[in-house]
Scaffold this motif. Structure first.
Motif, short mmCIF file in Angstrom:
data_model
loop_
_atom_site.label_atom_id
_atom_site.label_comp_id
_atom_site.label_asym_id
_atom_site.label_seq_id
_atom_site.Cartn_x
_atom_site.Cartn_y
_atom_site.Cartn_z
N ASP A 156 0.83 -1.20 0.00
CA ASP A 156 0.00 0.00 0.00
C ASP A 156 0.87 1.26 0.00
N GLY A 157 2.15 1.08 -0.20
CA GLY A 157 3.03 2.23 -0.30
C GLY A 157 3.66 2.66 1.02
N TYR A 158 3.20 2.11 2.08
CA TYR A 158 3.74 2.45 3.39
C TYR A 158 4.60 1.30 3.91
N LYS A 159 5.41 1.65 4.85
CA LYS A 159 6.31 0.65 5.44
C LYS A 159 5.72 0.18 6.76
N TRP A 160 5.61 -1.12 6.90
CA TRP A 160 4.98 -1.68 8.09
C TRP A 160 5.93 -2.59 8.84
N ARG A 161 5.78 -2.59 10.12
CA ARG A 161 6.55 -3.52 10.96
C ARG A 161 5.57 -4.42 11.68
N LYS A 162 5.83 -5.68 11.58
CA LYS A 162 4.96 -6.65 12.22
C LYS A 162 5.22 -6.65 13.72
N TYR A 163 4.19 -6.58 14.51
CA TYR A 163 4.42 -6.57 15.94
C TYR A 163 3.68 -7.68 16.65
N GLY A 164 2.98 -8.49 15.90
CA GLY A 164 2.32 -9.59 16.56
C GLY A 164 1.62 -10.51 15.58
N GLN A 165 1.40 -11.70 16.01
CA GLN A 165 0.65 -12.66 15.21
C GLN A 165 -0.18 -13.49 16.16
N LYS A 166 -1.37 -13.78 15.76
CA LYS A 166 -2.26 -14.50 16.66
C LYS A 166 -3.08 -15.52 15.88
N VAL A 167 -3.18 -16.67 16.45
CA VAL A 167 -4.04 -17.68 15.86
C VAL A 167 -5.47 -17.36 16.25
N VAL A 168 -6.32 -17.23 15.28
CA VAL A 168 -7.71 -16.90 15.53
C VAL A 168 -8.53 -18.18 15.61
N LYS A 169 -9.46 -18.16 16.53
CA LYS A 169 -10.29 -19.34 16.72
C LYS A 169 -11.08 -19.67 15.46
N ASN A 170 -11.27 -20.94 15.21
CA ASN A 170 -12.06 -21.43 14.09
C ASN A 170 -11.45 -21.12 12.73
N THR A 171 -10.17 -20.87 12.72
CA THR A 171 -9.48 -20.71 11.44
C THR A 171 -8.05 -21.17 11.59
N GLN A 172 -7.56 -21.81 10.57
CA GLN A 172 -6.19 -22.32 10.65
C GLN A 172 -5.17 -21.27 10.26
N HIS A 173 -5.67 -20.12 9.82
CA HIS A 173 -4.76 -19.06 9.38
C HIS A 173 -4.56 -18.03 10.48
N VAL A 191 -3.96 -8.14 9.19
CA VAL A 191 -4.08 -8.97 8.00
C VAL A 191 -4.41 -10.41 8.38
N GLU A 192 -5.42 -10.93 7.76
CA GLU A 192 -5.78 -12.32 8.00
C GLU A 192 -6.46 -12.89 6.79
N ARG A 193 -6.57 -14.17 6.75
CA ARG A 193 -7.27 -14.82 5.64
C ARG A 193 -8.66 -15.25 6.09
N LEU A 194 -9.54 -15.16 5.13
CA LEU A 194 -10.93 -15.51 5.40
C LEU A 194 -11.03 -17.00 5.67
N ALA A 195 -11.65 -17.34 6.77
CA ALA A 195 -11.76 -18.76 7.14
C ALA A 195 -12.52 -19.55 6.08
N GLU A 196 -13.58 -18.92 5.56
CA GLU A 196 -14.43 -19.62 4.59
C GLU A 196 -13.74 -19.78 3.24
N ASP A 197 -12.85 -18.85 2.95
CA ASP A 197 -12.16 -18.89 1.67
C ASP A 197 -10.74 -18.37 1.84
N PRO A 198 -9.81 -19.25 2.09
CA PRO A 198 -8.42 -18.88 2.38
C PRO A 198 -7.77 -18.08 1.26
N ARG A 199 -8.38 -18.07 0.11
CA ARG A 199 -7.80 -17.27 -0.99
C ARG A 199 -8.01 -15.80 -0.75
N MET A 200 -8.97 -15.47 0.09
CA MET A 200 -9.29 -14.07 0.34
C MET A 200 -8.49 -13.53 1.53
N VAL A 201 -7.87 -12.40 1.32
CA VAL A 201 -7.10 -11.75 2.37
C VAL A 201 -7.89 -10.57 2.92
N ILE A 202 -8.10 -10.55 4.21
CA ILE A 202 -8.78 -9.45 4.86
C ILE A 202 -7.74 -8.49 5.41
#
Length: 231
Positions: A156-173, A191-202
């Motif tokens: 998106d043109g900006y620089k981001w630093r990752k500061y955390g990652q979390k496993v969300v319930k009911n999704t393997q992503h 950023v996460e992937r849609l549980a119903e459709d892993p091809r979709m990035v939220i």
DNA sequence: CGGGTTTGACCTGCGC
DNA sequence: GCGCAGGTCAAACCCG
């Protein structure tokens, strides 16, 4: 819903493979940087073409305000008509309507947490107060959208630093949390992937950038277009 | 060595 | 009040 989004034709074609750091450039055939974002977020033009074409929206900053205002003024059930059926925009709302940044995002993702900012948090130690202050959510504009992509983090043109990652319930992503690396810029991205459709990035954004996109990815046309915007 | 990522721990809010 | 789930922190680690 996902099929509708696929029909927008985003990220199709091999020439849109990741360029760096797993980032994926947005297609160049879309015209308008949405919400004052860098060209990589041009996909938002598909959300509300009526707004984009409006004479009132003379620049990206205006578009941001227009969209925010339109959402704030309309009841939830009218959002679809405002943004268009099958919209990619999952959530866009002034934070004053929901003090916690991700409330609407969670809602649109099917989450059950709505959150709430407890302004009357009493009986805590000084250390806790410090942490609470640090963690207190500033009421920032926020929205989320989804795209069909093999990579999680869109450029998106900006620089981001990752500061955390979390496993969300009911999704393997897992869900990833990013912060803008710019000093004094408190924008966050989730950023996460849609549980119903892993091809979709939220992708969910909170806050407004207080600076221009990274010069590394500078594109003169875009830069002139958004030189004074700060989403 | 500086900057980014990973990951387990911790904190907070919400539902029961 | 307790447990769960999400969000953040920060030390360790990785990489150029």
């Amino acid at each position: 819903m996902s099929e509708t989004i696929v029909n927008h034709g985003l990220f199709e074609g091999q020439d849109q493979m990741p360029t760096q750091m797993g980032f994926l450039p947005f297609p160049a055939n879309l015209i308008f940087p949405p919400l004052g974002c860098h060209q990589s977020l041009k996909t938002f033009t598909t959300i509300a073409p009526s707004l984009v074409s409006s004479e009132a929206v003379s620049n990206t900053a205006n578009l941001t305000e227009t969209l925010l205002a339109s959402v704030a003024q309309k009841p939830r059930e009218d959002l679809t008509s405002t943004l268009g059926a099958g919209s990619q925009l999952l959530s866009l709302q002034r934070s004053s309507l929901n003090p916690w940044a991700w409330g609407d995002v969670s809602n649109c993702l099917g989450g059950r947490r709505s959150g709430g900012d407890n302004e009357n948090h009493l009986g805590v130690t000084a250390m806790k107060m410090k942490k609470i202050k640090a963690r207190r959510k500033v009421r920032e504009p926020r929205f989320c959208f989804k795209t069909m992509s093999d990579v999680d983090v869109l450029d998106d043109g900006y620089k981001w630093r990752k500061y955390g990652q979390k496993v969300v319930k009911n999704t393997q992503h897992p869900r990833s949390y990013y912060r803008c690396t710019q000093d004094n810029c408190r924008v966050k991205k989730r950023v996460e992937r849609l549980a119903e459709d892993p091809r979709m990035v939220i992708t969910s954004y909170e806050g407004r950038h207080v600076h221009s996109p990274s010069n590394d990815l500078e594109d003169s046309q875009t830069t002139s277009q958004i030189s004074n915007f700060l989403w």
